[in-house]
Design an enzyme around this catalytic site. Structure first.
Site, PDB file in Angstrom:
ATOM      1  N   THR A 260       0.572  -1.140  -0.032  1.00  0.00           N
ATOM      2  CA  THR A 260       0.040  -0.073  -0.005  1.00  0.00           C
ATOM      3  C   THR A 260       0.861   1.227   0.044  1.00  0.00           C
ATOM      4  OG1 THR A 260      -0.088  -0.053   2.220  1.00  0.00           O
ATOM      5  CG2 THR A 260      -1.848  -1.021   1.126  1.00  0.00           C
ATOM      6  N   LEU A 263      -0.648   4.707   0.844  1.00  0.00           N
ATOM      7  CA  LEU A 263      -2.164   4.565   1.424  1.00  0.00           C
ATOM      8  C   LEU A 263      -1.957   3.665   2.748  1.00  0.00           C
ATOM      9  CD1 LEU A 263      -3.915   3.511  -1.871  1.00  0.00           C
ATOM     10  CD2 LEU A 263      -4.237   5.715  -0.584  1.00  0.00           C
ATOM     11  N   HIS A 423      10.171   2.712  18.203  1.00  0.00           N
ATOM     12  CA  HIS A 423       9.409   1.288  17.996  1.00  0.00           C
ATOM     13  C   HIS A 423       9.413   0.322  18.926  1.00  0.00           C
ATOM     14  CE1 HIS A 423      12.972  -1.457  16.412  1.00  0.00           C
ATOM     15  NE2 HIS A 423      13.411  -0.221  16.383  1.00  0.00           N
ATOM     16  N   ASP A 433      18.170  -2.740  20.792  1.00  0.00           N
ATOM     17  CA  ASP A 433      17.490  -2.374  19.574  1.00  0.00           C
ATOM     18  C   ASP A 433      15.960  -2.965  19.526  1.00  0.00           C
ATOM     19  OD1 ASP A 433      16.266  -1.318  17.016  1.00  0.00           O
ATOM     20  OD2 ASP A 433      17.790  -2.049  15.878  1.00  0.00           O
ATOM     21  N   GLU A 471       8.689  -1.979  12.778  1.00  0.00           N
ATOM     22  CA  GLU A 471       9.581  -0.716  12.149  1.00  0.00           C
ATOM     23  C   GLU A 471      10.853  -1.736  11.575  1.00  0.00           C
ATOM     24  OE1 GLU A 471      13.513   1.218  12.445  1.00  0.00           O
ATOM     25  OE2 GLU A 471      12.934  -0.745  13.360  1.00  0.00           O
ATOM     26  N   GLU A 472      11.092  -2.903  12.104  1.00  0.00           N
ATOM     27  CA  GLU A 472      12.197  -3.614  11.574  1.00  0.00           C
ATOM     28  C   GLU A 472      12.203  -4.047  10.247  1.00  0.00           C
ATOM     29  OE1 GLU A 472      15.122  -3.601  12.918  1.00  0.00           O
ATOM     30  OE2 GLU A 472      14.908  -3.513  14.938  1.00  0.00           O
ATOM     31  N   GLU A 480       2.753   4.072   7.956  1.00  0.00           N
ATOM     32  CA  GLU A 480       1.267   3.773   7.896  1.00  0.00           C
ATOM     33  C   GLU A 480       0.541   4.853   8.689  1.00  0.00           C
ATOM     34  OE1 GLU A 480       0.191   1.648   5.421  1.00  0.00           O
ATOM     35  OE2 GLU A 480       2.550   1.525   5.316  1.00  0.00           O
ATOM     36  N   GLU A 483       0.689   7.996   6.513  1.00  0.00           N
ATOM     37  CA  GLU A 483      -0.054   7.901   5.736  1.00  0.00           C
ATOM     38  C   GLU A 483      -1.505   8.300   5.851  1.00  0.00           C
ATOM     39  OE1 GLU A 483       2.623   5.030   2.783  1.00  0.00           O
ATOM     40  OE2 GLU A 483       1.065   4.264   4.070  1.00  0.00           O
TER      41      GLU A 483
END
Length: 795
Positions: A260, A263, A423, A433, A471-472, A480, A483
């Site tokens: 997407t 979007l 994240h 991380d 995120e990874e 998203e 968007e």
């Protein structure tokens, strides 16, 4: 008659009501207007309280819990952490105003549990002579659990190519051309590459261009372990990567959900068919540990690799193809790479926690814990005296009635946001991380939430805390979100603060960001004590490790620029929101590691952080204090602490590089940099003029709406550098100052890239037309930025 009584009562009530309106109007003191109310500004006592309450021990315990189990995106443990965040942010004593966990259905990539990815050396008769490890060695009891995902290259396609092995250094286009220059036929080979130099997916893309059938990727000890490679020198005996460690990662070229683009991945959005998705590696790719890479590379035949291609595996690196006859494998043995990755649609959650602002324009809203307006003469509630208080719209308040018929029929709500994100998902335990950043996020929101619930504080502007999902796999959750709320975020977001990995190591602060955020970070760090011995501030310690000479300020800490390595990318490149990324890091004079050594491996655990990276967690606390101070300054300051004049240095550096390194070349093609010089000068003048207007207002008692107007100019400046048509070959990149630069000249990226491509083409070619177009794009962006800084009445 009855109706006459009714009429009389009605007329009497109307007369009384009218009298009340008149009395209410004149009962309001003349000074009780919106323009003269004392503005809510940064409260230094609140700031001091927050700094004192951020607790290193709490951060440590949160990190222990967050990294207790692997939490790959969309896994059961990832969803457990979603619930943990919601529970914390809904806590009645330390929670926020609201918290929610919206989901997106996104395309992720996983290795098959039934058919693990395999790498073999296959003999001439097809028998398997050697097999690379499928998993990392279980050194601490945490690497062998069922939830530890096998090392893999996410989004690499399935397949089982087999061929002679070649060594291709870092897998750049130049590296593969060098192999061809050496007379090596690459068609059908397997390329062994090392991390660094170019992005993960670029290694596979470049290899496929030259006919390579499959790619292996490893981490060389020279790049991450300062050359050390024996088990006694590596984790768990030191912070260095052990021989079996394998760096996982996404090999997707872009960011966001692959199906997407542009979007949000919600049910109503159009989705691409898999055949139309771009950005995946074109050939099977698999990461391996340097222990296995040593066994392969040290047995290669062929020409000695260039000196710059050598590493620290304890042998001389050769190019291949194939193995040497006196080595451990028969000379005509081949390498087989069997990849069984699969694509799956999964629901991934973001978690959003919100502290509603009191009100942005200058006066607190009806139930602000720190009212600044005079009491309403009617019902004595603390209201904005512009329209009737929405909580008390009754006729008994003559002040409200009189103002209801006034000339300002609008109500000013808290419609400016300060966003703070980290994240949540990790490849395995992810103690560094991203959980080092998640632990800081939890502690910071706890302290602010406690003040909020006690009624002692509410920020002027709304604060949004975000825990991004997936995120990874390519910054999916944050992309998203941008968007879905593109327009709202562009119109209302003051700044985005990112804390992904909060502590790489414990030497110094490291900040990446756009120029306007420099001043607020400097102000914050000058007031916070640095961890460790001595009495230095974080600012004074930072300047010892990363510094530059500024023509305006002298010697100052240097900020790095923002690429696309974390969740700030969609905010700066796609939305044009001033952004920063905060972390503590290592002393680069003491290590050549490109990142902390156990990055994306199963050895990134709580004990690794507790023992080697930040014993005592004072660096985690320092990041929390820095981020907390920045949040309060951005959310509570009457005037936004964004110094847009600091962009002038960047623009002059870019201009000087263009003049020195491209000027003569451009003149040969009748392209003048004169308009660019003029545009930079205009920006300088307007930035200085706006700074002067702000300084003048700060000395007086400015009208809050006038301050709002100036704050909007500061907030919206970054947006003026966006041009969605500037880089049609790129996805999401529209910032003309910070888009990827492939050209060698450190100037405006579009101009640098275009000149690099045009340099060897004929005059009048399309490539030189693109140079002119890119120059025009930059000039118009700077002209637009200057216009944005002028007084609003001046077009």
């Amino acid at each position: 008659m009855q109706w006459t009584k009714v009429l009389g009562l009605g007329l009497g009530a109307a007369a009384f009501l009218g009298l009340g309106i008149i009395l209410g109007h004149f009962a309001i003191p003349k000074e009780a207007t919106p323009s003269v109310s004392a503005p809510q500004d940064l409260d230094l006592q609140i700031l001091e309280t927050v700094m004192g309450q951020l607790n290193a021990s709490r951060i440590r315990e949160d990190l222990r819990e967050l990294s207790r189990e692997p939490h790959l995106a969309t896994s059961p443990r990832d969803e457990d952490l979603v619930q943990l965040l919601l529970q914390r942010w809904r806590d009645p004593e330390s929670g926020l105003d609201s918290a929610e966990a919206p989901k997106y259905e996104v395309l992720l990539s996983f290795p098959s549990q039934e058919q693990p990815n395999l790498v073999h050396v296959v003999g001439p008769t097809g028998d398997i002579i050697y097999s690379c490890r499928q998993t990392e060695e279980n050194l601490t009891g945490e690497q062998g659990g069922p939830d530890v995902v096998q090392p893999y290259a996410a989004y690499a396609p399935p397949g089982a190519p087999q061929g002679l092995l070649v060594y291709a250094n870092r897998g750049s286009e130049e590296d593969f051309k060098e192999l061809q220059t050496q007379g090596i036929k690459l068609e059908g080979t397997i390329a062994l590459t090392r991390y660094g130099g170019v992005g993960r997916v670029a290694k596979a893309v470049n290899a496929a261009k030259h006919g390579v059938a499959g790619v292996l990727v490893y981490t060389d000890p020279a790049d991450i372990n300062d050359g050390l490679s024996s088990p006694s020198e590596t984790f768990p005996n030191s912070w260095y990567l052990p021989p079996s460690g394998v760096e996982r990662g996404s090999y997707y070229e872009y960011f966001g959900d692959p199906l997407t683009p542009y979007l949000p991945a919600i049910p109503s959005s159009f989705r691409l068919g898999l055949a139309n998705v771009s950005g995946f590696p074109p050939i099977p790719t698999q990461p391996i540990g340097f222990q296995d890479a040593r066994d392969l590379l040290c047995n290669l035949n062929g020409t000695l690799a260039p000196a710059t291609w050598q590493g620290a595996l304890g042998c001389s690196y050769r190019l291949g193809p194939g193995f040497r006859p006196d080595g451990d494998f028969p000379a005509d043995s081949q390498v087989n790479v069997s990849v069984h990755n699969r694509l799956e649609l999964r629901n991934s959650s973001n978690v959003l926690g919100i502290i509603r602002g009191a009100v942005e324009p200058g006066e607190p809203s009806c139930h602000s814990p720190r009212p600044r307006l005079l009491l309403c003469s009617g019902c004595h509630c603390h209201c904005i005296l512009i329209q009737p208080c929405p909580h008390h719209p009754h006729p008994s308040c003559p002040a409200h009635l009189s103002l209801f018929s006034g000339s300002l029929p609008f109500f000013l709500w808290p419609d400016r946001y300060v966003l703070y994100g980290n994240h949540r998902d990790s490849w395995v335990h992810g103690a560094v991380d991203p959980s080092s950043g998640t632990a800081v996020l939890l502690e910071l929101s706890r302290v602010l939430g406690t003040l909020l619930k006690k009624g002692t504080w509410r920020p002027r502007r709304s604060i949004v805390f975000a825990s991004w999902g997936a995120e990874e796999f390519g910054l999916i959750g944050s992309t998203e979100f941008t968007e879905e709320f593109f327009n709202k975020l562009q119109e209302r977001t003051v700044a985005y603060i990112n804390v992904d990995i909060s502590v790489f190591a414990n030497a110094t602060l490291r900040v990446q960001g756009t120029p306007p955020v420099q001043s607020v970070v400097f102000s914050a760090t000058k007031e916070i004590r640095s961890p460790g011995p001595g009495d230095l501030s974080i600012y004074d310690n930072w300047i010892r490790y990363f510094n530059r000479s500024s023509p305006v300020y002298g010697l100052v800490p240097s900020l790095g620029s923002l690429g696309a390595g974390s969740d700030y990318a969609p905010f700066i490149h796609f939305l044009g929101i001033s952004s920063m990324d905060l972390a503590y890091t290592y002393d680069r004079s003491k290590t050549s590691a490109r990142i902390y050594p156990t990055y994306h491996t199963a050895f990134d655990t709580f004990d690794y952080v507790d023992k080697f990276l930040d014993p005592g967690f004072s660096s985690h606390q320092a990041v929390a204090q820095t981020a907390g101070s920045v949040i309060l300054r951005l959310s509570d300051s009457f005037f936004l602490p964004l110094n847009i004049s600091d962009y002038s240095e960047t623009l002059h550096n870019f201009l000087q590089a263009a003049q020195q390194d491209l000027g003569a070349l451009l003149e040969q093609h009748s392209i003048s940099l004169g308009p660019l010089v003029t545009a930079v000068e205009k920006f300088d003048a307007e930035a200085a003029a706006l700074g002067g207007r702000i300084s003048t207002l700060q000395k007086g008692s400015p009208d809050p709406l006038q301050v709002r107007m100036l704050n909007d100019q500061l907030m919206l400046l970054e947006r003026t550098f966006l041009n969605p048509r500037a880089f049609p070959e790129e996805r999401y990149y529209s910032h003309v100052l910070w888009a990827p630069r492939t050209g060698s000249v450190a100037t405006f990226p579009g101009l640098s890239n275009a000149c690099s491509r045009a340099r060897d083409t004929a005059p009048g070619s399309e490539a030189w037309a693109e140079v002119q177009r890119q120059l025009s794009i930059v000039v118009m962006a700077l002209e637009g930025a200057a216009a944005t800084l002028r007084p609003v009445a001046d077009l």
